[in-house]
Each structure stands twice: as C-alpha cells, then as structure tokens.
Design a protein around this motif. Sequence first.
Motif, mmCIF file in Angstrom:
data_model
loop_
_atom_site.group_PDB
_atom_site.id
_atom_site.type_symbol
_atom_site.label_atom_id
_atom_site.label_comp_id
_atom_site.label_asym_id
_atom_site.label_seq_id
_atom_site.Cartn_x
_atom_site.Cartn_y
_atom_site.Cartn_z
ATOM 1 N N UNK A 182 0.828 -1.204 0.000
ATOM 2 C CA UNK A 182 0.000 0.000 0.000
ATOM 3 C C UNK A 182 0.868 1.262 0.000
ATOM 4 N N UNK A 183 2.181 1.077 -0.010
ATOM 5 C CA UNK A 183 3.091 2.213 -0.143
ATOM 6 C C UNK A 183 3.376 2.945 1.150
ATOM 7 N N UNK A 184 3.089 2.333 2.279
ATOM 8 C CA UNK A 184 3.316 3.019 3.553
ATOM 9 C C UNK A 184 4.785 2.958 3.975
ATOM 10 N N UNK A 185 5.182 3.988 4.746
ATOM 11 C CA UNK A 185 6.510 3.969 5.349
ATOM 12 C C UNK A 185 6.423 4.657 6.715
ATOM 13 N N UNK A 186 7.483 4.542 7.470
ATOM 14 C CA UNK A 186 7.552 5.228 8.761
ATOM 15 C C UNK A 186 6.435 4.813 9.712
ATOM 16 N N UNK A 187 5.860 5.815 10.374
ATOM 17 C CA UNK A 187 4.839 5.527 11.378
ATOM 18 C C UNK A 187 3.586 4.894 10.771
ATOM 19 N N UNK A 188 3.196 5.358 9.586
ATOM 20 C CA UNK A 188 2.001 4.782 8.948
ATOM 21 C C UNK A 188 2.205 3.301 8.631
ATOM 22 N N UNK A 189 3.432 2.937 8.265
ATOM 23 C CA UNK A 189 3.752 1.534 8.007
ATOM 24 C C UNK A 189 3.479 0.708 9.259
ATOM 25 N N UNK A 190 3.953 1.225 10.403
ATOM 26 C CA UNK A 190 3.747 0.504 11.663
ATOM 27 C C UNK A 190 2.260 0.407 11.996
ATOM 28 N N UNK A 219 -5.757 10.097 8.025
ATOM 29 C CA UNK A 219 -6.271 11.429 8.355
ATOM 30 C C UNK A 219 -5.193 12.491 8.131
ATOM 31 N N UNK A 220 -5.624 13.759 8.232
ATOM 32 C CA UNK A 220 -4.670 14.862 8.065
ATOM 33 C C UNK A 220 -3.564 14.791 9.109
ATOM 34 N N UNK A 221 -3.883 14.193 10.258
ATOM 35 C CA UNK A 221 -2.888 14.064 11.328
ATOM 36 C C UNK A 221 -2.005 12.832 11.170
ATOM 37 N N UNK A 222 -2.254 12.071 10.074
ATOM 38 C CA UNK A 222 -1.435 10.891 9.841
ATOM 39 C C UNK A 222 -1.855 9.665 10.629
#
Lengths: 403, 301
Positions: A182-190, A219-222
């Motif tokens: 889904x292309x996530x990295x960093x905190x969103x990946x976790x 969300x806008x806040x990630x």
Amino acid sequence: MNIHEYQAKELFAQFGVAVPKGVAVTSAAEFEGALAKIDTSGGIMVKSQIHAGGRGKGTFTDGFKGGVKFSPTKEKALENAQAMLGNTLVTAQTGEAGRKVQTIYFTEAANLGKRPDGRDDEYYLAILLDRATSFPVIVASTEGGMEIEHVAHHTPEKIFKVQVDPAVGLQAFQARQIAFSLGFSGDLFKQCVTLVTKLYHFYWEKDCAMVEVNPLLVTKEGKLLALDAKVSFDDNALFRHPDVVALRDLNEEDAKEIEASKFGLSYIALDGNIACLVNGAGLAMSTMDIIQHFGGSPANFLDVGGGATKDQVTAAFKIILGDANVKGILVNIFGGIMDCNVIATGIIEAVKETGLKLPLVVRLEGNNVEAGKATLSASGLTIVSGDSMADAAQKIVKLVNAK
Amino acid sequence: MSILVKEDTRILVQGITGDFGARHARLSLDYGSQVVAGVTPGKGGQVFEHAGKKVPIFNTVAEAAKQTGATVSAIFVPPPFAADAILECFDADLDLAVAITEGIPVRDMVRAKRAMAGRRTRLIGPNCPGIVTPGRGDKSSGGCRIGIAPGYIHMRGNVGVVSRSGTLTYEAVWQLTCRGKGQSTCVGIGGDPVNGTSHLDVIKLFNDDPETDAIIMIGEIGGNAEVEAARWIKEHCKKPVAGFIAGATAPAGRRMGHAGAVIGGAEDTAAAKIKIFEECGISVAATPSDMADALLRIWKG
C-alpha cells in the motif's frame, strides 16, 4: 449473518482496530445527546444504518438524496439525521422497495480529507475465504473508496492478495507485505501492520465470513482509520458466539424468512408468481430454473429439507400464500427415503387447512410413489399431478398464464 | 471396478448411536453394505443391532479400524464436533472419510482441510449425500451405500455421477435407471465452500476407472470448481461428459441452502459456467429433467 456498520466498528474497537469515534441512536430525541458525546468541531458524518451497501449514493423514497452525509455543523447534522430516520433508503443493493432506516450513526469527521503530502488517502482492505485454496485471503488495494469489483476488473495490478496458512495463522512478514504494497513507510507503516494483524485476529476469532474496510483512511494528522466497516459472520459458527447473535437485527430480515426458519424451512422471496416447495437445496434451485425455462417466473426458493412433514408443508403453504404475487404453486418432492404416500397425505391436509384456491401441481417421485399419486387423485381436490420435473413445470406455467 | 468404494468395502459409522446415524446405518445394512463398526466415544463395548446383524461400537476410530478392518468412515457427528471426527479419521489412516454432517463452521473445515495435506486419507463432503456403488442384486442391493442416498433408485452400470447436491443427484440417477443405464459410482461432494474432494478429483477417478464409460457432472452457481473440471475435461478426459448447472434464477449474493451457492462476481453465474461447459465439449442439460438425455445424446451406452 450481517451486522450494522456501528456494531462492526464497536467490535473493531474491542479488537484494537482504530475507528473514528461515533454514537448510534434509534430516536430523534437522542440526537442532541449523541452529538454532545463526540467532537463536532471538524464536522460530523451522519450515516443511515441498514444492511446494504451503496448508502452514500442512495436516495430516500421521499426524494432526499444520500444515506451518508457530511455535515459541517451540529445543526446541519440534526437536520440530516431527521431527514433520514424513519425514511426508506433505496440503494443499488436494496432493491426497489428499499430499507427503512431505524438507526442513525454520528461519527467524528475531524481531520478527514487529503493528507498534507497530497497523496491519495483512501485504501481498501478485506479478509475472506479464498474458495480456490480453502485459505483465508487478505485483499488490499490502494484504490479505496471505489467499488472493488471495478478495480479488480480494470486495474487488477492494483489488487494485492496474501494467503494465510491456517496451520500457522497470519505471519508478521505477511502484514508487512500488505503495508509495503500500500506504499506506507515510517509511522504509517507501523500503524498498518498493527491494524492488519488485529483485523485478522478479529476475522479468525469471531468466525467472520467477510470483513471489509472501504475506505481505510489516512487522516490529516497521519492516523490510519477504518472509516467504514462491513462485517458478516458464518451462520454455522454462531453457536459459539452468543455475543454476535445478540447483534442480530430482525428489522433487517424478511419476516417470512424468519417465520420459515422456525419450521426448518429455508425460504427466500423472489419477484415471480409461481411459488415452489421442494426438498433439497440443489433440487429447489433447479426447480426455480425449470419454471423460468418454460416461460414462468419463480416466486421463491423454498427447501423443506430432508423431511416434508404435514406441519412443514402447512407452514410452507402459509408462508407462500402470504406473498400476494403468487398465482400458483409447484410442489416438487423426490422422496428418496421418505414414503411418498405420507408426503401426499401431508399435502392434502395442508391444502384443506389453508383453504388453498390457487392452482397446485404436485410432482412426486421415489419411494411408494404410486400410492402417493393415488392418494392425491382420490382426495377430490383439484391437484394436478406432474410426471417429471419438466411436465410439472410446464403444467403450472400453463395454469398460471391461463388465469 | 468402481471408484472409491466397492461392494465389499468395510464401513464404520461415526455417530452410529445418534438418531440420524442409526437410521442410515440401518438403511445401509438393509441395502447389503458392509457396516462393520460404529464409533461413539464413551459407548465402546456396546453393540448396534439391526435385523439380526450385530455391529460392535468402539470408543475411537483407530480401535474400530484395527479390530474390524474398516477402511472407510461415514460421519454423522453433529456440527460442533464434526471437524474433530474428520481429523480422527486422518489420524487413523483410513482410506476415506465421508462427512454427511451439514452446518460445520467454515473455520473448522479450513483447519481440517489444511490438516489433510500430506495425509493418505481422502475426505468427501461435508454437507453431502455420500457415495453409492450400486450392487448387482434386486434394486441394486448388495452395493456399497455410504451416507443418506436412497439405495433402490440405483442400478449397476457404467455411468459415473458427481454432484454437489443430494436430491439433484437422485434425480439424475433415477433418470438413468429409468432409461436402463446403470451407474458405476455416484459421488456427492457436498454443498459447502470448503470440501475435501472436488468435481475435478472425482472426474479424474472416473476417467481412470475401466468400468466407467460416461460421466454426468452436476454443478451449481458459486465458486470455480466446475469450470476447473470442465477445462481439464476438454484437455484430458477420454469419456463423454454431460453436465447441468443449477441456479440460473438465483439472485446475486443470496445463499440458497448450500453455503457454496452464492453468486460472487459477474463471471460466477450459471450462464457463464454453462458457456464454458459447452466450449469444453460437455453436453449441457437445458433443464434438470434433461440430465440423462443430455448424456444419451452423445453416448449410446
């Protein structure tokens, strides 16, 4: 068994799957209290709760458009909720009659919308059985918020699947594969790895038939949130989940289907005018097919199971006759082990008890069939006998069309 | 020959002391099938008696197989315990487990099917009518009847029948028998989405069976199993095949008694499957009344 979105999200929350905060209510008197419990500063989503998809694009029978509405203010939310509650919503999945909205779900809408980096923020996630492999499969896509069938057909490369081996369950690397796809990295990946892991845990523990999150949203806040939730359960496993059974909403089910299930009958209403009563699911389906093949239109699917007792046939006739469209009945019983004469006697008693006036064609085959046919013809009732499925279907179509 | 079971196949019945299991154990004995053992945990040592025949009951499948030489189990155990009964057959290394039970949770079957990998035991069903290899006696008596099918509608012969549905199988068998065409073996693979043996598995067995000269394959909407079998038939099957697909009038998304019979996508319709059958050289029955005749149009017996 299906449940409402708000119930699904309550279960998600129990299993640690992030969802927007919301409150569900069933009366207008509760609207203000519900809105006081959530943060309305960023607007409110007002969502009709029915067991059918396509709510956002649906139209109510009084012309009001949209079963799911973003409302920038409390006042607008109240206005939208009032327009929806008690109103009948027609969507692509409800059929023309639509469904009466009896519950309204208010959810927080703050921080929804495009991410700061401008990338697309809606994703798709589902877990269900892959029949080809008999393994659970997790389906993910970057194309959230759209009809997944459309995505699968036009851009299959944007659908990513992971098969879960039931011997070991979902592995961490598989959750990572989905997050990477889904292309996530960093905190969103976790967050994604956590969400997928918890969602699978929910699917497996609760014997779900399907779990679908569309869209999964950043969300806008990630923060990664399940913005919508569609959950259905395996009926065969409900005996071990009394908490799930408690979520059943009989308002969403056909009254005749509920009545039928009390007598061990499996009944599904259709649009036609020739009712049928059959033993066995495969034979019942193909009886509907043969009615259509000879120019008729089946009014229902009705499987009496292996039996066909007098009580069952009487109950079945009463349910069938509750459908005003029905103009004739076809009974098709392959009495392999049951005595056809017993079945014939049951049919005659059921006809007498219900005072049946409609044309009735009975096709009996199997054990002691000659005695059964003799009993039917000696009854003095106008029951037409069919020699084969084809003969019986042609006879009932002719009788109904002649009226 | 026949496939899977023969007249002398020794059968054990799991759940023989329940109403359902007992009733069909008696019918199988009446048909002349070799029901040699029953299994009910806790009732080992008791005896199941019918028409002068005594069938010993054991606590475990392994013990029953060891003591009586049973190689096949008919499973009539209630749904919450049925997957456990299936797994016990794998553990006892039986040739075949036939699960009649309807309503087993999908998750239980997903696990059981995974556990089947690498084992020699074949599973038929669940939610199926079972298997019949007709006998050569009066009304096909003396055959091997495992499950709930009426025995007398059969006749020994050379047509193999495979279907998901019980009553639709009886319909096809009866049509054949009425036309003087007997059957080698009739197999009901069951209406659930997760089952042990597929249409294709049975078609391959029929293809290799010297006694089977022609095949009737009955399918339904839902899943891809019939299509998979049809494509294999086109490439490899040496024998004439007739087919029928039930559910042309079924509405999308609704479960019609068989959990497997739910239309999924646009390509998963009766019309789509029928078209593939035709492309694969299968003689398609226009109606369920036409199943035997569809075969006889391409095979003279």
